[in-house]
Each structure stands twice: as C-alpha cells, then as structure tokens.
Design a protein around this motif. Structure first.
Motif, PDB file in Angstrom:
ATOM      1  N   VAL A 142       0.828  -1.205   0.000  1.00  0.00           N
ATOM      2  CA  VAL A 142       0.000   0.000   0.000  1.00  0.00           C
ATOM      3  C   VAL A 142       0.870   1.266   0.000  1.00  0.00           C
ATOM      4  N   ARG A 143       2.030   1.212   0.624  1.00  0.00           N
ATOM      5  CA  ARG A 143       2.945   2.371   0.560  1.00  0.00           C
ATOM      6  C   ARG A 143       3.428   2.594  -0.866  1.00  0.00           C
ATOM      7  N   GLU A 144       3.740   1.526  -1.563  1.00  0.00           N
ATOM      8  CA  GLU A 144       4.171   1.641  -2.962  1.00  0.00           C
ATOM      9  C   GLU A 144       3.025   2.150  -3.833  1.00  0.00           C
ATOM     10  N   GLN A 145       1.834   1.646  -3.584  1.00  0.00           N
ATOM     11  CA  GLN A 145       0.676   2.115  -4.343  1.00  0.00           C
ATOM     12  C   GLN A 145       0.442   3.609  -4.090  1.00  0.00           C
ATOM     13  N   ALA A 146       0.585   4.047  -2.854  1.00  0.00           N
ATOM     14  CA  ALA A 146       0.427   5.471  -2.533  1.00  0.00           C
ATOM     15  C   ALA A 146       1.493   6.302  -3.249  1.00  0.00           C
ATOM     16  N   ARG A 147       2.709   5.803  -3.290  1.00  0.00           N
ATOM     17  CA  ARG A 147       3.787   6.521  -3.983  1.00  0.00           C
ATOM     18  C   ARG A 147       3.443   6.708  -5.462  1.00  0.00           C
ATOM     19  N   GLN A 148       2.916   5.654  -6.082  1.00  0.00           N
ATOM     20  CA  GLN A 148       2.535   5.744  -7.494  1.00  0.00           C
ATOM     21  C   GLN A 148       1.323   6.651  -7.696  1.00  0.00           C
ATOM     22  N   LEU A 149       0.348   6.553  -6.806  1.00  0.00           N
ATOM     23  CA  LEU A 149      -0.840   7.395  -6.911  1.00  0.00           C
ATOM     24  C   LEU A 149      -0.495   8.874  -6.750  1.00  0.00           C
TER      25      LEU A 149
END
Length: 144
Positions: free
Chosen positions: A131-138
């Motif tokens: 989820v941290r990686e997804q937030a970074r991409q978002l």
C-alpha cells in the motif's frame, strides 16, 4: 469538469467528477464501518474541505483496521482507498501512525481468510509495503 479537495486555500487533489464521487462514496462506507468521521467535508460547489486533525484519527483507525485482516478480497477492496487516503494525508501534513508489530497471537483479527495453507493464517504483514508503494505511485497520478 473536476472537483477540489482543499486544505484552506491549498488544493490537495483535483480529480474528475466521477473519481471524486466514487472516492466520497467509499469514504462514507469506511466512515460507517469504522464509526468515525474522515475529515472529508461535503462536496459543495465542487469543493470539499479537509480537516487535518480529524483525517489523522481516521487514517490511524483505518490502518489499524486493515492491519487486523489477512483476507485477500478485503485487501483488494480496501488497499486502493487506503493508498489514496495516504496521499491526502501526506499532502495535508498529517502524521501517519502505522500499526506496530503483532504478537504471536493477534486476538482482534477480523475477516480472516479461510482455507489458507497451514502456517499462513496470521496477519498479512506485506500489505503495508504494497500500500505504501501504491500510494507513492498514486501521488504522481493524483492531480493537484
């Protein structure tokens, strides 16, 4: 057309109307499930005001709730919302309190995945990395 999520005069996010409507509906669902307000004000004249201290408590509860499940479908349904909230938290200067490590037995698990291979029935500790990686991409995709 688009809508604005604001902190004072600062635009934190400027999504399209459809994305904004979906996000606000998801927010309302999570507010109901957690029994807490999110800090997202109502959308009025294409603007929603964010209350940072309320958002901080909501995100802490959201992360704690997500951390207590290893259910694959629950993760799929909630992790994108969690990542979006993390971007808004970061942009608004809200401190994010990640849940601490679990003991050998986590008595307050909810929505536990059944039928998992032996030895994998505990908490999915890898969700935080995802989820941290997804937030970074978002963060790169969410227009200011």
């Amino acid at each position: 057309m688009s809508q604005y999520f604001l902190l004072g005069d600062l635009t934190l996010w400027n999504p399209s109307n459809g994305v904004s409507a979906l996000f606000l509906r998801q927010t309302a669902g999570f507010e109901e499930m957690l029994g807490l307000p999110s800090g997202m004000g109502p959308m009025e004249e294409d603007e929603a005001r964010i209350v940072p201290d309320v958002l901080e408590g909501f995100i802490a509860a959201l992360l704690a709730w997500r951390d207590r499940s290893n259910h694959a479908v629950l993760g799929a349904l909630s992790d994108g919302f969690v990542a979006t909230m993390l971007v808004l938290a970061d942009r608004s200067g809200v401190a994010v309190r990640w849940p601490g490590p679990h003991g050998a037995a986590c008595a307050d698990l909810h929505d536990v995945q059944v039928g998992m291979p032996p030895g994998t029935a505990g908490v999915d500790a890898g969700w935080t990395v995802r989820v941290r990686e997804q937030a970074r991409q978002l963060d790169r995709a969410m227009a200011w």
